[in-house]
Scaffold this motif. Structure first.
Motif, PDB file in Angstrom:
ATOM      1  N   CYS A 106       0.830  -1.201   0.000  1.00  8.68           N
ATOM      2  CA  CYS A 106       0.000   0.000   0.000  1.00  8.68           C
ATOM      3  C   CYS A 106       0.870   1.259   0.000  1.00  8.68           C
ATOM      4  CB  CYS A 106      -0.896   0.041   1.234  1.00  8.68           C
ATOM      5  SG  CYS A 106      -1.989  -1.383   1.424  1.00  8.68           S
ATOM      6  N   ILE A 107       0.448   2.252  -0.776  1.00  6.45           N
ATOM      7  CA  ILE A 107       1.078   3.567  -0.737  1.00  6.45           C
ATOM      8  C   ILE A 107       0.401   4.356   0.379  1.00  6.45           C
ATOM      9  CG2 ILE A 107       1.510   5.701  -2.018  1.00  6.45           C
ATOM     10  CD1 ILE A 107       1.352   3.916  -4.572  1.00  6.45           C
ATOM     11  N   ASP A 191       5.448  12.681   9.864  1.00  6.80           N
ATOM     12  CA  ASP A 191       5.802  13.712   8.883  1.00  6.80           C
ATOM     13  C   ASP A 191       4.587  14.014   8.003  1.00  6.80           C
ATOM     14  OD1 ASP A 191       6.816  15.290   6.853  1.00  6.80           O
ATOM     15  OD2 ASP A 191       8.602  14.076   6.529  1.00  6.80           O
ATOM     16  N   ARG A 192       3.976  15.191   8.180  1.00  7.68           N
ATOM     17  CA  ARG A 192       2.768  15.521   7.418  1.00  7.68           C
ATOM     18  C   ARG A 192       3.048  15.579   5.913  1.00  7.68           C
ATOM     19  NH1 ARG A 192       1.394  20.728   6.042  1.00  7.68           N
ATOM     20  NH2 ARG A 192      -0.756  20.400   6.694  1.00  7.68           N
ATOM     21  N   ASN A 193       4.296  15.767   5.511  1.00  7.42           N
ATOM     22  CA  ASN A 193       4.658  15.824   4.094  1.00  7.42           C
ATOM     23  C   ASN A 193       5.145  14.483   3.560  1.00  7.42           C
ATOM     24  OD1 ASN A 193       4.263  18.540   4.674  1.00  7.42           O
ATOM     25  ND2 ASN A 193       5.826  19.207   3.225  1.00  7.42           N
ATOM     26  N   GLY A 194       5.074  13.448   4.389  1.00  6.60           N
ATOM     27  CA  GLY A 194       5.665  12.169   4.029  1.00  6.60           C
ATOM     28  C   GLY A 194       4.792  11.308   3.140  1.00  6.60           C
ATOM     29  N   ILE A 195       5.458  10.453   2.373  1.00  6.35           N
ATOM     30  CA  ILE A 195       4.792   9.415   1.585  1.00  6.35           C
ATOM     31  C   ILE A 195       5.728   8.210   1.529  1.00  6.35           C
ATOM     32  CG2 ILE A 195       5.696  10.282  -0.637  1.00  6.35           C
ATOM     33  CD1 ILE A 195       3.022   9.337  -1.910  1.00  6.35           C
ATOM     34  N   GLY A 196       5.158   7.017   1.581  1.00  5.87           N
ATOM     35  CA  GLY A 196       5.958   5.794   1.525  1.00  5.87           C
ATOM     36  C   GLY A 196       5.088   4.639   1.087  1.00  5.87           C
ATOM     37  N   TYR A 197       5.575   3.431   1.295  1.00 13.62           N
ATOM     38  CA  TYR A 197       4.811   2.227   0.939  1.00 13.62           C
ATOM     39  C   TYR A 197       5.158   1.132   1.926  1.00 13.62           C
ATOM     40  CZ  TYR A 197       9.256   1.922  -1.499  1.00 13.62           C
ATOM     41  OH  TYR A 197      10.594   1.981  -1.798  1.00 13.62           O
ATOM     42  N   VAL A 198       4.133   0.354   2.288  1.00 15.71           N
ATOM     43  CA  VAL A 198       4.290  -0.683   3.306  1.00 15.71           C
ATOM     44  C   VAL A 198       3.406  -1.872   2.970  1.00 15.71           C
ATOM     45  CG1 VAL A 198       4.864   0.887   5.213  1.00 15.71           C
ATOM     46  CG2 VAL A 198       2.461   0.363   4.730  1.00 15.71           C
ATOM     47  N   SER A 199       3.684  -2.981   3.613  1.00 13.29           N
ATOM     48  CA  SER A 199       2.784  -4.125   3.578  1.00 13.29           C
ATOM     49  C   SER A 199       1.446  -3.734   4.203  1.00 13.29           C
ATOM     50  CB  SER A 199       3.422  -5.278   4.365  1.00 13.29           C
ATOM     51  OG  SER A 199       2.534  -6.361   4.516  1.00 13.29           O
ATOM     52  N   LEU A 200       0.368  -4.317   3.700  1.00 14.12           N
ATOM     53  CA  LEU A 200      -0.986  -4.008   4.175  1.00 14.12           C
ATOM     54  C   LEU A 200      -1.115  -4.101   5.689  1.00 14.12           C
ATOM     55  CD1 LEU A 200      -4.038  -3.495   3.590  1.00 14.12           C
ATOM     56  CD2 LEU A 200      -4.265  -5.962   3.211  1.00 14.12           C
ATOM     57  N   ASP A 201      -0.369  -4.982   6.325  1.00 18.12           N
ATOM     58  CA  ASP A 201      -0.452  -5.178   7.767  1.00 18.12           C
ATOM     59  C   ASP A 201       0.087  -3.981   8.552  1.00 18.12           C
ATOM     60  OD1 ASP A 201      -1.130  -6.946   9.974  1.00 18.12           O
ATOM     61  OD2 ASP A 201       1.025  -7.170  10.316  1.00 18.12           O
ATOM     62  N   PHE A 202       0.713  -3.011   7.860  1.00 21.23           N
ATOM     63  CA  PHE A 202       1.349  -1.869   8.527  1.00 21.23           C
ATOM     64  C   PHE A 202       0.676  -0.542   8.173  1.00 21.23           C
ATOM     65  CE2 PHE A 202       4.492  -5.191   8.663  1.00 21.23           C
ATOM     66  CZ  PHE A 202       5.172  -5.002   9.850  1.00 21.23           C
TER      67      PHE A 202
END
Length: 269
Positions: A106-107, A191-202
């Motif tokens: 997920c993004i 971080d309000r300006n942050g974006i990343g990607y993680v496994s759905l469980d996170f």
């Protein structure tokens, strides 16, 4: 030993076993290291297996990233290397990638930025660094510089993100690299300006962005509507034998394991 170094880089070890009566014969120990995405599922499966087999084995679970798990099992340091990436031509010979489940990537953004959707072109523009301010992203609820959080090169999640979302583009070299899903989750939460990607469980505590108009949910991953899905493996040196073979066979075939997997991941068909 590598097992000690894996625990030292900020990814903890879990050891668990059912209580045994005094004087009982020593039980076999299954050691695992590798993917931080697979680790929560591996821990749940191990606990369920112990309940069913009445403490027939002991487990020790370490993390460190998919490449670490693959290297560890290839060198005989662990019984199973957990991997959230597919095999690569450069992997050591003689390894068997035993598929156990599938998982959605997920993004995520900070809850202050409830970005409704991203196309693949937008994902590539953001994570390659060609778009650097949230004012340039349609639907963003904030403005200001985009802070990118990505995984380290040893990560299976990074490998899958590159293949599924980024190819042929590359992730920006100025992105902040994190060693686990949990660290990406925490960084974006703060971080309000942050974006990343993680496994759905996170995805708890962050905003999950739709990709190509489809929400990153378990239901959509199971149905195949959500495209950002990759495989989970338990990697062994050669065909699994003994206690590891019994455990992996149980993971792949038992109704109990399927129920555990279905809580946050996609069971094998």
């Amino acid at each position: 030993m590598r097992i000690q170094s894996a625990a030292a880089v900020g990814v903890g070890a879990l050891a668990f076993a059912a209580a045994a009566p005094a004087g009982a014969l020593a039980k076999p120990t299954i050691t695992m290291s590798g993917s931080t995405s697979v680790a929560p599922l591996a821990a749940k499966l191990a606990r369920a297996y112990l309940r069913e087999c009445r403490g027939c084995v002991r487990f020790k679970l370490l993390q460190g990233g998919s490449d670490v798990g693959i290297s560890d099992v290839a060198r005989g340091r662990v019984t199973i290397g957990n991997s959230s990436r597919d095999p690569k031509p450069g992997d050591p010979g003689g390894l068997v990638f035993n598929k156990i489940a599938r998982d959605a990537i997920c993004i995520i953004t900070n809850p202050a930025n409830r970005l409704p959707n991203l196309s693949q072109a937008q994902v590539q523009a953001i994570f390659s660094g060609s778009v650097r301010d949230w004012r340039q992203v349609p639907g963003s609820t904030i403005s200001g510089p985009i802070d990118l959080f990505v995984r380290t090169p040893a990560s299976g999640t990074q490998d899958a993100f590159d293949k599924i979302f980024m190819k042929p583009q590359k992730v920006s070299t100025v992105a902040s690299q994190k060693a686990s899903n949990g660290l990406i989750q925490q960084a974006v939460q703060r971080d309000r300006n942050g974006i990343g990607y993680v496994s759905l469980d996170f995805t708890r505590g962050v905003h999950t962005v739709r990709y190509k108009g489809v929400a990153c949910t378990l239901r959509n991953a199971v149905s195949g509507q959500y495209e950002g899905v990759r495989n989970f493996y338990m990697v062994t040196r050669g065909k699994p034998t003994g206690a590891a073979a019994r455990f992996i066979r149980w993971v792949q075939r038992s109704t109990t394991a399927r129920r555990v997997i279905a809580t946050d991941w996609v069971p094998l068909r």
